[in-house]
Design a protein around this motif. Structure first.
Motif, PDB file in Angstrom:
ATOM      1  N   THR A   1      39.967  36.282  45.622  1.00 51.90           N
ATOM      2  CA  THR A   1      39.735  37.327  44.343  1.00 51.90           C
ATOM      3  C   THR A   1      39.454  39.008  44.124  1.00 51.90           C
ATOM      4  O   THR A   1      40.269  38.876  42.818  1.00 51.90           O
ATOM      5  CB  THR A   1      37.645  36.976  44.244  1.00 51.90           C
ATOM      6  OG1 THR A   1      37.621  35.661  44.211  1.00 51.90           O
ATOM      7  CG2 THR A   1      37.646  37.660  42.823  1.00 51.90           C
ATOM      8  N   LYS A   2      40.049  39.077  45.008  1.00 54.34           N
ATOM      9  CA  LYS A   2      40.024  40.925  45.349  1.00 54.34           C
ATOM     10  C   LYS A   2      41.709  41.071  45.175  1.00 54.34           C
ATOM     11  O   LYS A   2      42.027  41.557  44.374  1.00 54.34           O
ATOM     12  CB  LYS A   2      39.727  41.614  46.928  1.00 54.34           C
ATOM     13  CG  LYS A   2      39.466  42.975  46.736  1.00 54.34           C
ATOM     14  CD  LYS A   2      39.043  43.207  48.069  1.00 54.34           C
ATOM     15  CE  LYS A   2      37.497  43.370  48.441  1.00 54.34           C
ATOM     16  NZ  LYS A   2      37.758  44.040  49.574  1.00 54.34           N
ATOM     17  N   LEU A   3      42.019  40.511  45.579  1.00 52.06           N
ATOM     18  CA  LEU A   3      44.045  40.079  45.125  1.00 52.06           C
ATOM     19  C   LEU A   3      44.527  40.436  43.481  1.00 52.06           C
ATOM     20  O   LEU A   3      45.056  40.262  42.979  1.00 52.06           O
ATOM     21  CB  LEU A   3      44.540  39.810  46.336  1.00 52.06           C
ATOM     22  CG  LEU A   3      45.077  39.746  47.785  1.00 52.06           C
ATOM     23  CD1 LEU A   3      45.394  38.997  48.228  1.00 52.06           C
ATOM     24  CD2 LEU A   3      45.980  40.975  47.298  1.00 52.06           C
ATOM     25  N   GLU A   4      43.438  38.849  43.623  1.00 54.11           N
ATOM     26  CA  GLU A   4      44.076  38.237  41.728  1.00 54.11           C
ATOM     27  C   GLU A   4      43.616  40.014  40.897  1.00 54.11           C
ATOM     28  O   GLU A   4      43.995  40.113  40.205  1.00 54.11           O
ATOM     29  CB  GLU A   4      42.910  37.320  41.779  1.00 54.11           C
ATOM     30  CG  GLU A   4      43.187  36.392  40.697  1.00 54.11           C
ATOM     31  CD  GLU A   4      43.393  36.126  39.777  1.00 54.11           C
ATOM     32  OE1 GLU A   4      41.883  36.129  39.671  1.00 54.11           O
ATOM     33  OE2 GLU A   4      43.352  35.849  38.206  1.00 54.11           O
ATOM     34  N   ASN A   5      42.368  40.283  41.280  1.00 54.54           N
ATOM     35  CA  ASN A   5      41.548  41.672  40.345  1.00 54.54           C
ATOM     36  C   ASN A   5      42.901  42.554  41.010  1.00 54.54           C
ATOM     37  O   ASN A   5      42.514  42.893  39.307  1.00 54.54           O
ATOM     38  CB  ASN A   5      40.047  42.267  40.721  1.00 54.54           C
ATOM     39  CG  ASN A   5      39.313  40.698  40.261  1.00 54.54           C
ATOM     40  OD1 ASN A   5      39.333  39.810  39.905  1.00 54.54           O
ATOM     41  ND2 ASN A   5      38.085  40.844  40.716  1.00 54.54           N
ATOM     42  N   MET A   6      43.136  42.737  41.216  1.00 59.17           N
ATOM     43  CA  MET A   6      43.960  43.945  41.245  1.00 59.17           C
ATOM     44  C   MET A   6      45.059  43.746  41.005  1.00 59.17           C
ATOM     45  O   MET A   6      45.490  44.659  39.479  1.00 59.17           O
ATOM     46  CB  MET A   6      44.294  44.078  42.484  1.00 59.17           C
ATOM     47  CG  MET A   6      44.367  44.192  44.305  1.00 59.17           C
ATOM     48  SD  MET A   6      44.654  45.682  45.070  1.00 59.17           S
ATOM     49  CE  MET A   6      43.762  44.381  46.386  1.00 59.17           C
TER      50      MET A   6
END
Lengths: 173, 192
Positions: free
Chosen positions: A49-54
């Motif tokens: 999720t973190k990578l996707e939000n970046m």
């Protein structure tokens, strides 16, 4: 301009950095083994999720820059074609190989030689880890579409490296 | 030279609005608000093969007795609205176009700024400076001057540049009020 290898290396470091910091932050009681697996899954989900939000935020900015001089888009299909051709070419130096749609809001973008996966072995060994390397790009597509006014959900799947498919589900409000 | 510049988000609330400080700035806010309808009309009309331009620049939205309002919509549905004084020497179309291009370029820079969250008010000083360069410098009566000490360093440099530029025209530079326009808190924040 800059070599593609730079972004590739940065992206790989980013993925491993996110996972490493998650590992350092986690606190679990070693006695309960089955809880650890559950915990790992959760961590994995959080990192993705973190990578996707970046990717989302980067996608928004990129789209703003790329569509500055292009003509206005006629409809959704036009926007998806733009993503497949101009956007993908500018970011990954190649176009999407195949775009399929059911004309009801689902688009499948197929890339037979995804730039971020070419450096990994083409066998089955790292198949399960491939999803980590696709999260950022999913976010990129989602951010780009959101800035153009389309709410969507983007998922990716890899059946055989380095080919991968991105599935875009447009959400009608 | 514009009298009022506004950047409106795709949900139709203002991200940035600045007008030349006069007695009744609400009038400009109202004008920009009503021009949004015209913008929407023009965008939907483009869907039909009437205007096959597919351009981002919308042109003159509507003229009133004192002012003319121009519009521009980006591909990300962010609208730029500019109000220009009618009595001004007729600004040519391509001058307006180039002003909108500058606005678009600065807006893109703001968007790519990692410290900016899309949807927030635009508070970038670089953006402010670019908009100031396009606005009319309101003429103040001779003999009044702004206290030099009340300006910050960046503002002093800016005023110095303006003063030398306008010195030959015999106008007093306006100083601080052109740089920090009132941000509209009167517009309802509609996040649909």
């Amino acid at each position: 301009m800059a070599d593609e290898a730079l972004f590739l290396l940065l992206h790989n470091e980013m993925v491993s950095g996110v996972y490493k910091s998650a590992e350092q932050g986690e606190v679990y009681v070693p006695g309960f083994l089955f809880h650890k697996e559950h915990h790992d899954l959760q961590e994995n989900g959080r990192c993705i999720t973190k990578l996707e939000n970046m990717g989302f935020r980067v996608g928004q900015g990129l789209i703003e820059r790329f569509t500055k001089d292009t003509a206005r888009f006629k409809d959704e299909l036009d926007i998806m074609k733009f993503i497949c051709k101009d956007f993908w070419t500018t970011v990954f130096k190649k176009q999407i190989d195949n775009l399929r749609t059911n004309h009801q809001g689902i688009y499948v973008l197929q890339d037979n030689k995804f730039r971020l996966l070419t450096q990994m072995s083409a066998g089955k060994q790292y198949l399960e880890h491939a999803s980590k390397y696709l999260a950022f790009t999913c976010g990129l597509i989602r951010g780009g579409l959101s800035n153009l006014g389309i709410k969507s959900i983007v998922t990716a799947e890899v059946s055989s490296m380095p080919a991968c498919k991105f599935q875009v589900m447009i959400q009608k409000l | 030279m514009a009298v009022c510049v506004a950047v409106i988000a795709k949900e139709n609330y203002p991200l940035y609005i600045r007008s030349v400080p006069t007695e009744n700035e609400l009038k400009f806010h109202y004008m920009v608000h009503t021009s949004l309808d015209v913008v929407d009309e023009k965008i939907s009309a483009m869907g039909k093969a009437l205007v096959d331009q597919r351009e981002l620049y919308l042109g003159l939205l509507y003229p009133t007795e004192d002012y003319k309002v121009y519009g521009y919509v980006t591909n990300s549905k962010v609208k730029f609205v500019m109000v220009v004084d009618s009595s001004n020497t007729a600004l040519r179309d391509n001058e307006i176009r180039s002003m909108f291009r500058k606005l678009h370029n600065s807006y893109t820079d703001v968007m790519c700024n990692p410290f900016y969250n899309p949807g927030d008010r635009i508070q970038s000083r670089a953006f402010d400076g670019m908009v100031t360069s396009m606005m009319i410098q309101a003429r103040q009566p001779r003999g009044s001057c702004v206290s030099w000490l009340s300006l910050g360093i960046a503002e002093k440099v800016w005023v110095g540049a303006l003063a030398t530029h306008m010195g030959c025209l015999g106008l007093k530079s306006t100083g601080k009020e052109g740089l920090k326009g009132p941000l509209s808190s009167q517009w309802p924040r509609r996040r649909d």
